[in-house]
Structure formats: C-alpha cells, structure tokens
Design an enzyme around this catalytic site. Sequence first.
Site, PDB file in Angstrom:
ATOM      1  N   ARG A 177       0.810  -1.232   0.000  1.00 11.86           N
ATOM      2  CA  ARG A 177       0.000   0.000   0.000  1.00 11.86           C
ATOM      3  C   ARG A 177       0.842   1.280   0.000  1.00 11.86           C
ATOM      4  O   ARG A 177       0.434   2.305   0.555  1.00 11.86           O
ATOM      5  CB  ARG A 177      -0.968   0.045   1.196  1.00 11.86           C
ATOM      6  CG  ARG A 177      -1.990  -1.068   1.213  1.00 11.86           C
ATOM      7  CD  ARG A 177      -2.920  -0.968   0.006  1.00 11.86           C
ATOM      8  NE  ARG A 177      -4.051  -1.873   0.147  1.00 11.86           N
ATOM      9  CZ  ARG A 177      -4.122  -3.099  -0.370  1.00 11.86           C
ATOM     10  NH1 ARG A 177      -3.097  -3.575  -1.071  1.00 11.86           N
ATOM     11  NH2 ARG A 177      -5.199  -3.842  -0.228  1.00 11.86           N
ATOM     12  N   SER A 227     -11.079  -1.476   2.622  1.00 10.24           N
ATOM     13  CA  SER A 227     -10.513  -1.969   3.883  1.00 10.24           C
ATOM     14  C   SER A 227     -10.203  -0.763   4.754  1.00 10.24           C
ATOM     15  O   SER A 227      -9.499   0.154   4.313  1.00 10.24           O
ATOM     16  CB  SER A 227      -9.219  -2.725   3.633  1.00 10.24           C
ATOM     17  OG  SER A 227      -9.482  -3.926   2.972  1.00 10.24           O
ATOM     18  N   GLU A 297      -5.914   2.294   6.982  1.00  6.71           N
ATOM     19  CA  GLU A 297      -5.478   2.422   5.582  1.00  6.71           C
ATOM     20  C   GLU A 297      -6.156   3.653   4.979  1.00  6.71           C
ATOM     21  O   GLU A 297      -5.629   4.311   4.090  1.00  6.71           O
ATOM     22  CB  GLU A 297      -5.882   1.160   4.813  1.00  6.71           C
ATOM     23  CG  GLU A 297      -5.569   1.240   3.330  1.00  6.71           C
ATOM     24  CD  GLU A 297      -5.966  -0.010   2.553  1.00  6.71           C
ATOM     25  OE1 GLU A 297      -5.637  -1.129   2.972  1.00  6.71           O
ATOM     26  OE2 GLU A 297      -6.596   0.151   1.498  1.00  6.71           O
TER      27      GLU A 297
HETATM   28  N1  EPU Z   1     -11.576 -12.849   7.803  1.00  2.58           N
HETATM   29  C1  EPU Z   1     -12.319 -13.155   8.921  1.00  2.58           C
HETATM   30  N2  EPU Z   1     -13.395 -12.357   9.209  1.00  2.58           N
HETATM   31  C2  EPU Z   1     -13.733 -11.300   8.437  1.00  2.58           C
HETATM   32  C3  EPU Z   1     -12.965 -10.985   7.313  1.00  2.58           C
HETATM   33  C4  EPU Z   1     -11.877 -11.787   7.014  1.00  2.58           C
HETATM   34  O1  EPU Z   1     -12.037 -14.093   9.640  1.00  2.58           O
HETATM   35  O2  EPU Z   1     -14.715 -10.612   8.770  1.00  2.58           O
HETATM   36  C5  EPU Z   1     -10.448 -13.729   7.464  1.00  2.58           C
HETATM   37  C6  EPU Z   1     -10.707 -14.450   6.144  1.00  2.58           C
HETATM   38  O3  EPU Z   1     -11.428 -15.626   6.353  1.00  2.58           O
HETATM   39  C7  EPU Z   1      -9.324 -14.693   5.631  1.00  2.58           C
HETATM   40  C8  EPU Z   1      -8.516 -13.506   6.178  1.00  2.58           C
HETATM   41  O4  EPU Z   1      -9.285 -12.943   7.225  1.00  2.58           O
HETATM   42  O5  EPU Z   1      -8.796 -15.861   6.178  1.00  2.58           O
HETATM   43  C9  EPU Z   1      -8.205 -12.470   5.114  1.00  2.58           C
HETATM   44  O6  EPU Z   1      -9.411 -11.903   4.612  1.00  2.58           O
HETATM   45  P1  EPU Z   1      -9.587 -11.510   3.074  1.00  2.58           P
HETATM   46  O7  EPU Z   1      -9.218 -12.666   2.202  1.00  2.58           O
HETATM   47  O8  EPU Z   1     -10.928 -10.904   2.910  1.00  2.58           O
HETATM   48  O9  EPU Z   1      -8.484 -10.448   2.799  1.00  2.58           O
HETATM   49  P2  EPU Z   1      -8.119  -9.144   3.558  1.00  2.58           P
HETATM   50  O10 EPU Z   1      -6.730  -9.321   4.048  1.00  2.58           O
HETATM   51  O11 EPU Z   1      -9.148  -8.772   4.555  1.00  2.58           O
HETATM   52  C10 EPU Z   1      -7.074  -7.863   1.543  1.00  2.58           C
HETATM   53  C11 EPU Z   1      -7.060  -6.417   1.145  1.00  2.58           C
HETATM   54  C12 EPU Z   1      -8.254  -6.097   0.246  1.00  2.58           C
HETATM   55  C13 EPU Z   1      -8.229  -7.024  -0.956  1.00  2.58           C
HETATM   56  C14 EPU Z   1      -8.289  -8.467  -0.454  1.00  2.58           C
HETATM   57  C15 EPU Z   1      -8.204  -9.478  -1.575  1.00  2.58           C
HETATM   58  C16 EPU Z   1      -5.983  -5.133   2.897  1.00  2.58           C
HETATM   59  C17 EPU Z   1      -6.174  -4.300   4.110  1.00  2.58           C
HETATM   60  N3  EPU Z   1      -7.103  -5.581   2.313  1.00  2.58           N
HETATM   61  O12 EPU Z   1      -8.196  -8.040   2.405  1.00  2.58           O
HETATM   62  O13 EPU Z   1      -8.084  -4.767  -0.217  1.00  2.58           O
HETATM   63  O14 EPU Z   1      -9.333  -6.761  -1.820  1.00  2.58           O
HETATM   64  O15 EPU Z   1      -7.154  -8.710   0.416  1.00  2.58           O
HETATM   65  O16 EPU Z   1      -6.914  -9.545  -2.066  1.00  2.58           O
HETATM   66  O17 EPU Z   1      -4.855  -5.354   2.474  1.00  2.58           O
HETATM   67  C18 EPU Z   1      -8.620  -2.485   0.208  1.00  2.58           C
HETATM   68  O18 EPU Z   1      -7.407  -2.310   0.377  1.00  2.58           O
HETATM   69  O19 EPU Z   1      -9.448  -1.547   0.290  1.00  2.58           O
HETATM   70  C19 EPU Z   1      -9.097  -3.836  -0.071  1.00  2.58           C
HETATM   71  C20 EPU Z   1     -10.397  -4.124  -0.145  1.00  2.58           C
END
Ligand code: EPU
Length: 302
Positions: A177, A227, A297
């Site tokens: 980021r 996010s 973020e």
């Molecule tokens: N999870 C939970 N509960 C929740 C949400 C997530 O347990 O309510 C767990 C999921 O099951 C998974 C892990 O957390 O095991 C990661 O969740 P997810 O795959 O949704 O990815 P993320 O790390 O939350 C990141 C980016 C997103 C991007 C997605 C897909 C960040 C802060 N966020 O989300 O980016 O779309 O990966 O690659 O890096 C953004 O930056 O605005 C954004 C949406």
Amino acid sequence: MDTKLKKQLSEIVSESVKWDCPLGQFTSFQIGGPADAVVSVKSREELHKLIIFLGSNSLDWRVLGRGTNLLVMDSGYRGVAILLDGKFKSVEFFGEDHTLVHAGAGFGLSRLSSLCMERGLSGLEFAIGIPGTIGGAAVMNAGAWGRDLGGVLAEVEIMTQEGPRTYVRDDLDFSYRSTSGFECDAAVVSSVCLRLMKRDAQEIRRACKRYSELRNKQQPKGANAGSFFKNPGDDSAGRLIDASGLKGLSIGGAVVSEKHANFIINRGNAKASDVLRLMELIQNKVQKDSGVFLEPEVHILC
Ligand code: EPU
C-alpha cells in the site's frame, strides 16, 4: 481564502470553482464537511498553473480521485480539493502489440482493468472492481489477490511547480500500500504508463470473473472506504476484528460490516465523528485482545 485569492483561482481553471463545497458527494463513504474550494482541472496546463498557485500561496490541497480511501472530517477541509477531469480521463494503447497503456491519472482503475481484459492484455486483472482511479492506485500501490499496481507500473508522470517530471520503474520502490521514490506530497500524479502482456483473452476474462465473484462474496457493498485498516504483518485486520467479536458493532450511522469485519459501512446518516469513534473502539479492543495496533489504511482529511 480571501477574495483576491478566490478571484485568481477562478481564473486558472476553465470550470467554475465550487466554494465551500461539501465533500461527502465526492467520497465513497459519502461523509464529510465542506472544502474551501473544489476545482476540476482538465489539462496539464491548467494543472501546472494550479500547482504553482497553490504552492506560492501556501494553500493546502488534496487530489480527491474517486474519494475511495478517504474519510473527510465533519468540520470539512481548509484547502483546495482537486478533481482530475478532461484529458486526465483519457487512455491510449501503444507500443509493440499495444501492450503499453498510457492513462490519465483520473481514469477509473476498474474500468481500465475491463478495457485491458477486452483487448487481451494481462496484468491488471486483480484490479477489477477496485473503485479508485489509476492515479490514486499508483500513489498507494493499490492491490488485491496477491498482486499490486507496482507489478505493472512502467512510468509515473507528476506535475510539479517546475513542470511535468517522469519517473521510471527503476526510480520507484513498491511496498504494501505504498509507492515511494517520487514526491507525491508537493506534486500531483498526472498520468501513468503500464506495461502489460498479451495473453489469451478468455483466460483473462475468466480471471476477472473469478476476482469479481470473490469480491462480491467476501466484501460488502454500500457506502464504505474499502478496507479500513492495513493488514498487520502477515495477519489480517478483518480476522482480528472478527475474532474480537466486533461485527455489527455500531456508533451512530457507522457500523462494522457483518460480511467483512475490516469494512466500516455508512448506513446513510453516519458522521465522520461516528466513524472515528468506531475506529478507536476497534483499535482498543483488538489491541487488548490480540496485542496488535491496527493502523488505518483510510486517509483522514481535516
Ligand atoms: N476474515 C475473517 N473475518 C472477516 C474478514 C476476514 O475471519 O470478517 C479472514 C478471512 O477468512 C481470511 C482472512 O481474514 O482468512 C483475510 O481476509 P480476506 O481474504 O478478505 O483479505 P483481507 O486481508 O481482509 C485484503 C485487502 C483487500 C483485498 C483483499 C483481496 C488489505 C487491508 N485488504 O483483504 O483490499 O481486496 O485482500 O486480495 O490489504 C482495500 O485495500 O481496500 C481492499 C479491499
């Protein structure tokens, strides 16, 4: 801003300046008080004059893009909010096999991803459904599904008080980021050039479809800023907030999404102060439960 400065600013841009203009309408959160001025710039010449004017009068400014990663305070913004329009929303494909893409910084990232998909150009599939502009994505090295813009960015052009300046890939450093190596605080990203690869159009289409489906399945709709927190280290902010049992928690019109805990949703009447109080509550509870401090973020504009 005094009358003299207001008159000067009006003379720089062809579109009329919006004074004391509420910013909620320009942000995906749909929250925020008024900026002193909102200006639309349509050409590099206008942008250059504007940057000189703002710099020489020590006025604060901020490019809004699509306002997707932004929380504007209820008291508004004592500065000039810039919208990139006209030429900044154009795109051109060139180079061998047309694999180089030159896009104005105001061009929508997701739309660019679709255009590339239609042309059988691979590299931007990850960006399908990301709601910001390509300029904003270059500044913050937007990413998803293990890919980021840094993977395909060939050049960035910025507008400084001295005129346009181009940075090539080797000048830049990409991290989670963040893109560094160019001065984005005193200058505006005006365009980017991406280097993509020719690939089977059906494969690209399939990848885009898969990412869109994942996004729809995992991430909420409604007014939000993506996010809210950065992921700490190898962990996930969403997982930590969920583990603290905070899904559905609300303050005023702001609520932690039931679908994905790292999204704060504006239910329609949220104030920035509701979001900030909810943010602090989440930070405190997660810190207490997991010992991790969650860093936003989302950029806070005040
Ligand atoms: N999870 C939970 N509960 C929740 C949400 C997530 O347990 O309510 C767990 C999921 O099951 C998974 C892990 O957390 O095991 C990661 O969740 P997810 O795959 O949704 O990815 P993320 O790390 O939350 C990141 C980016 C997103 C991007 C997605 C897909 C960040 C802060 N966020 O989300 O980016 O779309 O990966 O690659 O890096 C953004 O930056 O605005 C954004 C949406």
